[in-house]
Design an enzyme around this catalytic site. Structure first.
Site, PDB file in Angstrom:
ATOM      1  CE  LYS A 182      -1.028   1.668   3.913  1.00  0.00           C
ATOM      2  NZ  LYS A 182      -1.533   1.968   5.270  1.00  0.00           N
ATOM      3  CB  SER A 183       3.728   2.245   2.155  1.00  0.00           C
ATOM      4  OG  SER A 183       3.048   2.130   3.383  1.00  0.00           O
ATOM      5  NE  ARG A 207       6.045   6.696   1.049  1.00  0.00           N
ATOM      6  CZ  ARG A 207       5.292   6.299   2.067  1.00  0.00           C
ATOM      7  NH1 ARG A 207       4.251   5.520   1.849  1.00  0.00           N
ATOM      8  NH2 ARG A 207       5.555   6.687   3.313  1.00  0.00           N
ATOM      9  CG  ASP A 214      -6.141   2.590   2.001  1.00  0.00           C
ATOM     10  OD1 ASP A 214      -7.354   2.775   2.226  1.00  0.00           O
ATOM     11  OD2 ASP A 214      -5.282   2.601   2.899  1.00  0.00           O
ATOM     12  CG  ASN A 231      -9.910   5.656   7.430  1.00  0.00           C
ATOM     13  OD1 ASN A 231      -9.315   6.714   7.679  1.00  0.00           O
ATOM     14  ND2 ASN A 231     -10.157   4.752   8.358  1.00  0.00           N
ATOM     15  NE  ARG A 248      -6.189   7.934  10.214  1.00  0.00           N
ATOM     16  CZ  ARG A 248      -5.562   7.152   9.334  1.00  0.00           C
ATOM     17  NH1 ARG A 248      -6.234   6.623   8.311  1.00  0.00           N
ATOM     18  NH2 ARG A 248      -4.291   6.895   9.473  1.00  0.00           N
ATOM     19  CB  SER A 300       0.911  10.929  11.151  1.00  0.00           C
ATOM     20  OG  SER A 300       1.038  10.223   9.929  1.00  0.00           O
ATOM     21  CB  SER A 301       6.114   9.193   9.597  1.00  0.00           C
ATOM     22  OG  SER A 301       5.443   8.172   8.882  1.00  0.00           O
ATOM     23  CD  GLN A 302      -0.006   8.240   6.608  1.00  0.00           C
ATOM     24  OE1 GLN A 302      -0.977   8.988   6.481  1.00  0.00           O
ATOM     25  NE2 GLN A 302      -0.132   6.929   6.732  1.00  0.00           N
ATOM     26  CG  ASP A 309       0.768  -0.078   9.758  1.00  0.00           C
ATOM     27  OD1 ASP A 309       0.449   0.700  10.679  1.00  0.00           O
ATOM     28  OD2 ASP A 309       0.747   0.255   8.552  1.00  0.00           O
ATOM     29  CD  GLU A 350      -6.240   2.173   9.255  1.00  0.00           C
ATOM     30  OE1 GLU A 350      -5.595   2.671  10.192  1.00  0.00           O
ATOM     31  OE2 GLU A 350      -5.703   1.792   8.204  1.00  0.00           O
ATOM     32  NE  ARG A 387      -4.967   0.197  13.282  1.00  0.00           N
ATOM     33  CZ  ARG A 387      -4.250   0.224  12.162  1.00  0.00           C
ATOM     34  NH1 ARG A 387      -2.955   0.510  12.214  1.00  0.00           N
ATOM     35  NH2 ARG A 387      -4.816  -0.041  10.999  1.00  0.00           N
ATOM     36  CG  HIS A 431      -6.898  -2.604   7.093  1.00  0.00           C
ATOM     37  ND1 HIS A 431      -5.747  -2.619   6.381  1.00  0.00           N
ATOM     38  CD2 HIS A 431      -6.806  -1.495   7.893  1.00  0.00           C
ATOM     39  CE1 HIS A 431      -4.998  -1.585   6.704  1.00  0.00           C
ATOM     40  NE2 HIS A 431      -5.629  -0.886   7.613  1.00  0.00           N
ATOM     41  NE  ARG A 432      -2.113  -2.145   9.016  1.00  0.00           N
ATOM     42  CZ  ARG A 432      -1.750  -2.631   7.820  1.00  0.00           C
ATOM     43  NH1 ARG A 432      -1.714  -3.939   7.621  1.00  0.00           N
ATOM     44  NH2 ARG A 432      -1.451  -1.821   6.830  1.00  0.00           N
ATOM     45  CE  LYS A 454      -7.408   2.555   5.689  1.00  0.00           C
ATOM     46  NZ  LYS A 454      -5.969   2.747   5.593  1.00  0.00           N
TER      47      LYS A 454
HETATM   48  O1  S3P Z   1       3.666   6.411   5.160  1.00  0.00           O
HETATM   49  C1  S3P Z   1       3.045   5.362   5.147  1.00  0.00           C
HETATM   50  O2  S3P Z   1       2.893   4.671   4.112  1.00  0.00           O
HETATM   51  C2  S3P Z   1       2.465   4.867   6.416  1.00  0.00           C
HETATM   52  C3  S3P Z   1       2.926   5.357   7.610  1.00  0.00           C
HETATM   53  C4  S3P Z   1       2.470   4.839   8.924  1.00  0.00           C
HETATM   54  O3  S3P Z   1       1.664   5.839   9.510  1.00  0.00           O
HETATM   55  P1  S3P Z   1       2.181   6.873  10.677  1.00  0.00           P
HETATM   56  O4  S3P Z   1       3.348   7.606  10.177  1.00  0.00           O
HETATM   57  O5  S3P Z   1       0.980   7.751  10.867  1.00  0.00           O
HETATM   58  O6  S3P Z   1       2.508   6.027  11.866  1.00  0.00           O
HETATM   59  C5  S3P Z   1       1.671   3.543   8.780  1.00  0.00           C
HETATM   60  O7  S3P Z   1       0.979   3.264   9.975  1.00  0.00           O
HETATM   61  C6  S3P Z   1       0.692   3.621   7.629  1.00  0.00           C
HETATM   62  O8  S3P Z   1      -0.044   2.420   7.515  1.00  0.00           O
HETATM   63  C7  S3P Z   1       1.410   3.830   6.331  1.00  0.00           C
HETATM   64  C1  PEP Z   2      -2.523   3.225   9.506  1.00  0.00           C
HETATM   65  C2  PEP Z   2      -2.881   2.627   8.382  1.00  0.00           C
HETATM   66  O1  PEP Z   2      -3.372   3.259   7.279  1.00  0.00           O
HETATM   67  P1  PEP Z   2      -3.256   4.756   6.700  1.00  0.00           P
HETATM   68  O2  PEP Z   2      -2.394   4.615   5.500  1.00  0.00           O
HETATM   69  O3  PEP Z   2      -4.659   5.124   6.369  1.00  0.00           O
HETATM   70  O4  PEP Z   2      -2.642   5.629   7.756  1.00  0.00           O
HETATM   71  C3  PEP Z   2      -2.770   1.154   8.235  1.00  0.00           C
HETATM   72  O5  PEP Z   2      -2.909   0.659   7.088  1.00  0.00           O
HETATM   73  O6  PEP Z   2      -2.552   0.446   9.230  1.00  0.00           O
END
Ligand code: S3P
Ligand code: PEP
Length: 440
Positions: free
Chosen positions: A25-26, A30, A52, A94, A124, A171-173, A325, A353, A356, A399-400, A425
């Protein structure tokens, strides 16, 4: 199985076989964004097909990007310098990996965009990212609660900022989103952009995924530890031509865990020693619990004990900040440990999600485990022999939760998974794959 209200898991004793993992997914989300912003066409093989990634694909199409899926499953994306559609109302479900990076890219390009998601997405946080983007000259309004989606994005005023700070502890996102969108600013100012991280950065391996994929698209980021990231002047994305998406290392965790409790050998293919995903480190958690792990460049195999015959795994006390995760899988495995297990430094679980920590505590308790928790930790004491209880496991639209509680079928209690379709998801056919590996 997504139409089912619930799924009764048959009692399980053994797990063995080989699984070709669905795409990461990640990496998928990207690469889709990078491909859209790059010069040239990208052919993406192994893209994840799930909720996703569908919202990301749909968003890019809405924005006027040409995305085609061939009969061979390869997705072809033609990059654009700017999105051809300057006004759009975009629904992102989500998917954090779609919402955060698209917010940054759209805000720094400017336009009239509305970004929304499911109700949980609107709970979120995104305020730290919005603050950073505003610092760069973006116009972003909150339509609902300040700090949360839905968002309204307006014209980009620019202003030539060369430095921006972003909080890294929620969040690192947010950092990933700024990094991915940074070349859009750099090309406007002609000067480097320095991104500084405030607070302790969590989930660091996801930043490595971001930097690795940016490099494949021709943008090298200079970094000073986890504190400062510089995107150089002249940075611009150029398609590498073809990208092969790795298998999903978080999805791998369920199968490797099955090998560890159901004898094995259970092999996952698509991730291995060469993976760029931090969640492959979950194999080390399994090894510490007593499983036998072997791996090659693109596969990992787990063998282990047979918990259905009374064998146990070793208890653990570990910091899971780097693999939040896969850590959920470890929490479910604690059911079969020889003592209490402690998961530390998992505060980000509260804003994913679902909450948790709360959901995991609630559902493990139903099975007979004794669970304690704090703001950023969870302690699971496995049920003593004879104290397991039959349970209807709530999955909290997560999902997890659904996937990791499939491991509970190896215990002595009857397990029903409620709303199993929430796995869509990231892994729509998870329970079919599970059933093909597990026997009674
Ligand atoms: O950058 C990413 O692809 C992700 C970063 C993580 O989130 P956080 O940085 O919010 O922990 C992870 O939990 C998420 O499923 C995917
Ligand atoms: C945190 C998760 O998803 P998201 O990419 O929506 O942050 C996940 O998949 O566990």
């Amino acid at each position: 199985m997504s139409h089912l209200d619930y799924l009764d898991l048959p009692p399980a004793r053994r797990a063995a076989g080989t699984v070709a993992l669905p795409g990461s997914k990640s990496i998928s989300n990207r690469v889709l964004l990078l491909a859209a912003l790059a010069e040239g066409r990208t052919e993406i093989a192994g893209l994840l097909d799930s909720d996703d990634t569908r919202v990301m694909l749909q968003a890019l199409r809405q924005l006027g990007v040409s995305v085609e899926q061939g009969a061979d499953g390869v997705v072809r994306v033609d990059g654009v310098a700017r999105f051809p559609v300057a006004e759009a109302d975009i629904f992102l479900g989500n998917a954090g990996t779609a919402f955060r990076p698209l917010t940054a890219a759209l805000a720094l390009l400017g336009g009239q965009y509305r970004l929304s998601g499911v109700p949980r997405m609107h709970e979120r946080p995104i305020g730290d990212l919005v603050d950073a983007l505003r610092g760069l000259g973006a116009a972003i309004d909150y339509e609902g609660n300040p700090g949360y989606p839905p968002l309204a994005i307006g014209a980009f005023a620019g202003g030539g900022a060369e430095r921006v700070s972003v909080q890294g502890n929620v969040s690192s996102q947010f950092l990933t989103a700024l990094l991915l969108a940074a070349p859009l600013v750099v090309r406007g100012t002609g000067r480097p952009l320095v991104i500084e991280v405030a607070g302790d950065l969590i989930s660091k391996p996801y930043i490595d995924i971001t930097l690795n994929l940016m490099a494949r698209y021709g943008v090298a980021v200079t970094r000073d530890g986890w504190q400062r990231f510089t995107v150089e002047a002249g940075s611009a994305y150029r398609s590498p031509g073809r990208v092969q998406v790795e298998g999903d290392a978080s999805s791998a965790s369920y199968f490797l865990a099955l090998g560890a409790i159901g004898g094995g050998p259970l092999r996952v293919t698509g991730v291995g020693a060469d993976s760029i995903q931090g969640d492959v480190a979950f194999a080390q958690t399994l090894a510490a619990m007593g499983a036998t792990i072997t791996h090659g460049p693109d596969w990992i195999e787990a063998s282990g004990v047979r918990v259905a015959e009374g064998q146990t795994l070793k208890a653990f006390d570990a910091d899971f900040n780097l693999i939040p995760d896969a850590a959920m899988t470890a929490a479910a495995l604690a059911l079969y440990a020889d003592g209490p297990c402690l998961l530390r430094n998992i505060g980000s679980w509260r804003v994913k999600e679902t909450d948790r920590i709360h959901a995991m505590q609630t559902e493990l308790t139903k099975l007979g485990a004794t669970v304690a928790s704090g703001e950023d930790w969870l302690r699971v004491t496995p049920p003593a022999a004879g104290t397991w209880r039959d349970a209807h496991i709530g999955t909290w639209d997560d999902h997890r939760m659904a996937m990791c509680f499939s491991l509970a079928a190896f215990g002595p209690a009857a397990v029903r998974i409620l709303d199993p379709g929430c796995v869509a998801k990231t892994f729509p056919d998870y329970f079919d794959v599970y059933a093909s590996l597990v026997t009674g």
